[in-house]
Design a protein around this motif. Structure first.
Motif, short mmCIF file in Angstrom:
data_model
loop_
_atom_site.label_atom_id
_atom_site.label_comp_id
_atom_site.label_asym_id
_atom_site.label_seq_id
_atom_site.Cartn_x
_atom_site.Cartn_y
_atom_site.Cartn_z
N LYS A 35 32.56 33.83 29.20
CA LYS A 35 31.44 34.52 28.55
C LYS A 35 30.57 33.49 27.85
CE LYS A 35 33.98 38.76 27.51
NZ LYS A 35 33.61 39.55 28.69
N VAL A 36 29.28 33.49 28.17
CA VAL A 36 28.32 32.61 27.50
C VAL A 36 27.09 33.44 27.12
CG1 VAL A 36 29.05 30.46 28.63
CG2 VAL A 36 27.32 31.91 29.70
N THR A 37 26.34 32.93 26.14
CA THR A 37 25.10 33.62 25.78
C THR A 37 24.10 33.50 26.94
OG1 THR A 37 24.61 31.57 24.60
CG2 THR A 37 25.23 33.47 23.28
N ARG A 38 23.30 34.55 27.10
CA ARG A 38 22.28 34.58 28.17
C ARG A 38 21.07 33.76 27.73
NH1 ARG A 38 21.74 40.01 29.76
NH2 ARG A 38 23.23 39.53 31.40
N GLU A 39 21.03 32.52 28.23
CA GLU A 39 19.95 31.62 27.84
C GLU A 39 19.56 30.76 29.05
OE1 GLU A 39 20.45 30.23 23.46
OE2 GLU A 39 22.49 30.38 24.23
N SER B 2 46.41 27.92 43.93
CA SER B 2 45.63 27.95 45.16
C SER B 2 44.21 28.44 44.88
CB SER B 2 46.29 28.88 46.17
OG SER B 2 45.37 29.23 47.19
N PRO B 3 43.18 27.70 45.29
CA PRO B 3 41.80 28.17 45.08
C PRO B 3 41.56 29.54 45.72
CG PRO B 3 41.81 25.88 45.83
CD PRO B 3 43.22 26.38 45.96
N ALA B 4 42.20 29.81 46.87
CA ALA B 4 41.94 31.05 47.61
C ALA B 4 42.29 32.29 46.78
CB ALA B 4 42.73 31.07 48.91
N THR B 5 43.21 32.13 45.82
CA THR B 5 43.55 33.28 44.97
C THR B 5 43.20 32.99 43.51
OG1 THR B 5 45.82 32.47 44.89
CG2 THR B 5 45.35 34.24 46.46
N THR B 6 42.13 32.26 43.30
CA THR B 6 41.61 32.02 41.95
C THR B 6 40.25 32.67 41.80
OG1 THR B 6 42.82 29.92 41.75
CG2 THR B 6 40.92 30.23 40.30
N PHE B 7 40.17 33.64 40.91
CA PHE B 7 38.92 34.36 40.63
C PHE B 7 38.28 33.80 39.36
CE2 PHE B 7 39.82 38.88 42.52
CZ PHE B 7 39.97 38.32 43.76
N VAL B 8 36.98 33.64 39.38
CA VAL B 8 36.23 33.29 38.18
C VAL B 8 35.10 34.31 38.01
CG1 VAL B 8 34.92 31.51 36.95
CG2 VAL B 8 36.71 30.84 38.57
N VAL B 9 35.02 34.95 36.86
CA VAL B 9 33.95 35.90 36.59
C VAL B 9 33.18 35.44 35.36
CG1 VAL B 9 33.39 38.27 35.89
CG2 VAL B 9 35.12 37.86 37.66
N ILE B 10 31.86 35.28 35.53
CA ILE B 10 31.00 34.81 34.44
C ILE B 10 30.22 35.99 33.87
CG2 ILE B 10 29.03 33.31 33.87
CD1 ILE B 10 29.97 31.53 36.27
N ASP B 11 30.25 36.14 32.56
CA ASP B 11 29.44 37.17 31.89
C ASP B 11 28.40 36.48 31.02
OD1 ASP B 11 30.78 39.52 32.73
OD2 ASP B 11 32.35 39.17 31.25
N GLU B 12 27.14 36.81 31.23
CA GLU B 12 26.10 36.35 30.31
C GLU B 12 25.86 37.46 29.29
OE1 GLU B 12 22.81 33.72 32.12
OE2 GLU B 12 23.41 35.10 33.72
N VAL B 13 25.92 37.10 28.03
CA VAL B 13 25.84 38.07 26.94
C VAL B 13 24.51 37.88 26.20
CG1 VAL B 13 26.92 38.85 24.80
CG2 VAL B 13 28.35 38.06 26.71
N ASP C 25 29.46 45.01 24.28
CA ASP C 25 29.07 45.40 25.64
C ASP C 25 28.56 46.82 25.63
OD1 ASP C 25 29.88 43.08 27.07
OD2 ASP C 25 31.95 43.74 27.00
N GLU C 26 27.33 47.02 26.11
CA GLU C 26 26.85 48.38 26.32
C GLU C 26 27.12 48.77 27.77
OE1 GLU C 26 23.09 49.56 23.97
OE2 GLU C 26 22.86 47.43 24.44
N VAL C 27 27.77 49.90 27.96
CA VAL C 27 28.21 50.32 29.29
C VAL C 27 27.40 51.53 29.72
CG1 VAL C 27 30.19 51.18 30.60
CG2 VAL C 27 30.54 49.46 28.80
N ASP D 37 27.81 35.51 39.88
CA ASP D 37 28.71 35.42 38.72
C ASP D 37 30.19 35.55 39.09
OD1 ASP D 37 26.69 35.04 36.86
OD2 ASP D 37 26.32 37.18 36.64
N TRP D 38 30.46 35.71 40.38
CA TRP D 38 31.86 35.88 40.81
C TRP D 38 32.23 34.72 41.72
CZ3 TRP D 38 34.35 41.03 40.22
CH2 TRP D 38 35.71 40.99 40.52
#
Lengths: 83, 83, 83, 83, 83, 83
Positions: free
Chosen positions: C7-11, C36-47, D45-47, F51-52
């Motif tokens: 999670k990072v600020t939306r800038e 294993s990269p194949a089963t590594t998920f990364v999800v980025i949230d801009e706040v 978070d607003e949903v 973002d994914w």
């Protein structure tokens, strides 16, 4: 001021490895986004194997089945590739 | 129907203190947003010290280093401020 | 099979920077925990800035106040350090 | 160094209300657990209404059905309570 | 590639029930959104009763109070409904 | 009183599909753990493709590369399997 949450299966991750994850991900945020380490949080969650699912089954069952599939493919390929 | 997740380091938070957090954050949502307590969830996670990072290091190391910095600043300021 | 949420600020984070974060954190998990990269998920949230609080205030107010404190400390130190 | 995540339905929460939530929850953590505001993060978070479910249906449908049930109970109770 | 997190109170959920949750939610994502099971993660968190709040109180207190309310309503309705 | 968070890539999920996810996961928790729908929350997050990450790259790049690998395997297998 980033917040990073890392979830991994609970399989003997050491305190030293956790410190490496914390340091590595903080360095990454400094390098890529110029974030301040002082306001970068990293929280690591170790998840029991029975609490993690992939492929519709708990992770241990998934791994056993993946190995079986690999072995089966090996048996299919062998007669073709041997002289 | 809010959902609130509170993560704190695991350092002897009592059941009474958790109840205060639950009550306090629910009251806050009632007061500020007129939410119904009946559909307000609060989930508290206690995180082991080795699983929480700040400043690129685990939290215990961070606190030790912060104390050292404070002591060092004190030593720098002392000769200036003493008569 | 790690799951990482950043999670990072939306800038104005660019798609290229996001790809660097995804690549960097995946490499880190491969190097430190042999994942294993194949089963590594990364999800980025801009706040959004108004949705992120630190020091009891929204992040923009926090930054203004931190700058004010720094300027004030500078003014206190100046008479001492100048010849 | 707490991290708090507040999820609410997106229904016109103002920046002022968000600042009140941030201030209120930080004060709570200072009062109950003696946490430092400087290392307390709050992320709101607003949903969207269609993304929040309760009672097995999206929240708008849930509210309509709850009103209908209340009206029905009112009709059942009325003949009993009137003179 | 969905990621699903299921939080429930810690009250003796068995490994078999967890496997049913993992299978069921993965099937649902395949059926509704045509997602691939191989890239569907499910993570289950069991939360201690004292760490879960609803109605402004910890969940055990909430349940006791709900039972008391039901009993009280029963006593109010009884004189009306009996012959 | 479960809380379920479903994260999927933002690729045109309809309100109807979301309602099916909400209903399906609530039914599952009723069936497997005898939970009450009235205190079951489901929150759906749609995550932008950039973002994914999976396999160390954003998901769109991952899919292109996976298709390339499949095509390549097809070309390897073809000469073996054709008469």
């Amino acid at each position: 001021m980033p917040y990073v949450n890392i979830k991994v299966t609970r399989e003997g991750v050491t305190a030293k490895q956790k410190a490496e994850l914390i340091g590595g991900v903080t360095d990454l945020l400094v390098r890529v986004l110029d974030k301040s380490p002082a306001t970068t949080f990293v929280v690591i969650d170790e998840v029991a194997l029975e609490d993690w699912g992939i492929g519709g089954v708990p992770v241990e069952q998934y791994r056993r089945e993946a190995e079986d599939r690999l072995r089966h493919i090996g048996q299919l390929v062998e007669p073709i590739t041997e002289d």
